[in-house]
Scaffold this motif. Structure first.
Motif, PDB file in Angstrom:
ATOM      1  N   SER A 198      29.670  50.059  62.916  1.00  0.00           N
ATOM      2  CA  SER A 198      29.885  51.339  63.613  1.00  0.00           C
ATOM      3  C   SER A 198      28.563  52.078  63.805  1.00  0.00           C
ATOM      4  O   SER A 198      28.286  52.616  64.888  1.00  0.00           O
ATOM      5  CB  SER A 198      30.859  52.202  62.817  1.00  0.00           C
ATOM      6  OG  SER A 198      32.117  51.569  62.709  1.00  0.00           O
TER       7      SER A 198
ATOM      8  N   THR B 116      34.200  58.121  64.013  1.00  0.00           N
ATOM      9  CA  THR B 116      34.561  56.702  63.938  1.00  0.00           C
ATOM     10  C   THR B 116      34.819  56.272  62.500  1.00  0.00           C
ATOM     11  O   THR B 116      35.809  55.584  62.215  1.00  0.00           O
ATOM     12  CB  THR B 116      33.438  55.844  64.537  1.00  0.00           C
ATOM     13  OG1 THR B 116      33.260  56.199  65.909  1.00  0.00           O
ATOM     14  CG2 THR B 116      33.776  54.368  64.448  1.00  0.00           C
TER      15      THR B 116
ATOM     16  N   SER C 120      34.981  52.149  67.697  1.00  0.00           N
ATOM     17  CA  SER C 120      33.748  52.738  68.236  1.00  0.00           C
ATOM     18  C   SER C 120      33.828  52.883  69.750  1.00  0.00           C
ATOM     19  O   SER C 120      33.378  53.888  70.325  1.00  0.00           O
ATOM     20  CB  SER C 120      32.549  51.870  67.858  1.00  0.00           C
ATOM     21  OG  SER C 120      32.388  51.816  66.451  1.00  0.00           O
TER      22      SER C 120
END
Length: 335
Positions: free
Chosen positions: A109, A85, A69
């Motif tokens: 994330s 991501t 991230s």
């Protein structure tokens, strides 16, 4: 009404959440109490093996999601950054064989991109969020280890000991029925109302559930090294063949094999008690045919009894090999 196991689980997760929350409130370094509490919810379970596996997945997923991230955040933001991501994190975890941390990685994330202030998402921020997660992980490990720890491997050993005793008693019943009709067994032969067949099937099912639970939690742990999957399947076969042997023995006249020509009957109850040693010598089929002719018995019935006995003996030999090789050595099938 809650069962005892459900009540214990509720108390354990409450204690772990209280401990993690108190730590998060006490120390200013923990900026978001959500991370420790989320770690407690995702890691706490009823067994030690599951807790350790969940802890490993939680930590690995948090680290992988945090690092990816941060790198993606330097180029992209918002939902596009989250999507990129996830497209990187999922193959990365699979490549590293950290699939257990996929759920954690997806949650972390999303939280890093959608909750955190973008200007704060740097290496220090990722480290702090990992440390926050470790607070909940440590609280989970402490509570799980101190309050009602459950060792599934010990439970499997206990169930296996019960199976050995049950099968030995069943074989002793068969021996007394066929060898010594003048001295009837204390428990008597199995009847439709006899709980022994149900007890054996229930123990086999319980062992299979315990083994499956442990293998799902820790695929490369002691359950795999000690061949518990094979042992579980062999116990099911032994239970089946011993029941068939008992039913066939009830079709034979009482004391039908009470002769010196069948000394293997004396060692029949020890078939499952001695590891690595089979009942020996098993009768030859030619001698069984002669015995059937001399006693006026049905040769097919006696040969069917012998066939189940041979299958039971081979399963017992395989079980002895599986129980003996606990260090992960490959098993060799009995000849």
């Amino acid at each position: 009404m809650l069962s005892r196991s459900s009540l214990r689980a509720a108390i354990k997760i409450s204690l772990a959440a209280a401990l993690a929350g108190a730590w998060a409130v006490r120390f200013r370094e923990v900026e978001f109490a959500w991370y420790p509490l989320l770690a407690v919810v995702m890691c706490m379970d009823e067994t030690d093996t599951r807790v350790v596996a969940a802890v490993r997945a939680r930590v690995l997923g948090t680290i992988a999601a945090g690092l990816v991230s941060f790198l993606v955040h330097t180029l992209l933001e918002g939902w596009i950054g989250v999507t990129v991501t996830l497209l990187i994190v999922v193959p990365l975890l699979r490549l590293l064989r950290w699939q257990a941390g996929l759920g954690t990685a997806l949650v972390v994330s999303s939280m890093l991109f959608l909750v955190a202030r973008y200007s704060e998402l740097d290496w220090l921020y990722v480290f702090n969020r990992t440390a926050d997660t470790l607070v909940g992980v440590v609280a989970t490990l402490v509570v799980s280890g101190l309050f009602w720890p459950i060792n599934r491997v010990a439970e499997m050993n206990a169930v296996e000991r019960q199976l050995r005793r049950l099968m030995a008693e069943r074989l002793e019943t068969i021996r007394q029925q066929l060898k010594a009709p003048a001295d009837p067994p204390a428990s008597g032969p199995s009847t439709p109302a006899d709980p022994a067949p149900i007890a054996g099937a229930r123990l086999c099912q319980q062992l299979s559930q315990l083994v499956g639970d442990e293998l799902r939690s820790n695929p490369d742990g002691p359950v795999k090294r000690q061949h518990w999957r094979q042992r579980s399947l062999l116990w099911e076969r032994i239970n089946h063949h011993s029941l068939q042997l008992q039913r066939l023995g009830q079709l034979l006249p009482a004391g039908a094999l009470a002769a010196d020509a069948t000394p293997w009957l004396e060692r029949l109850p020890q078939l499952l008690l001695s590891r690595g040693q089979a009942v020996a010598p098993l009768p030859q089929r030619s001698s069984l045919r002669r015995l059937a002719e001399a006693r006026g018995l049905s040769p097919l019935l006696l040969l069917a009894f012998d066939d189940e006995l041979q299958r039971l003996a081979r399963s017992a030999q395989s079980l002895a090999l599986a129980s003996r090789h606990d260090g992960g050595a490959p098993m060799t099938a009995p000849r």
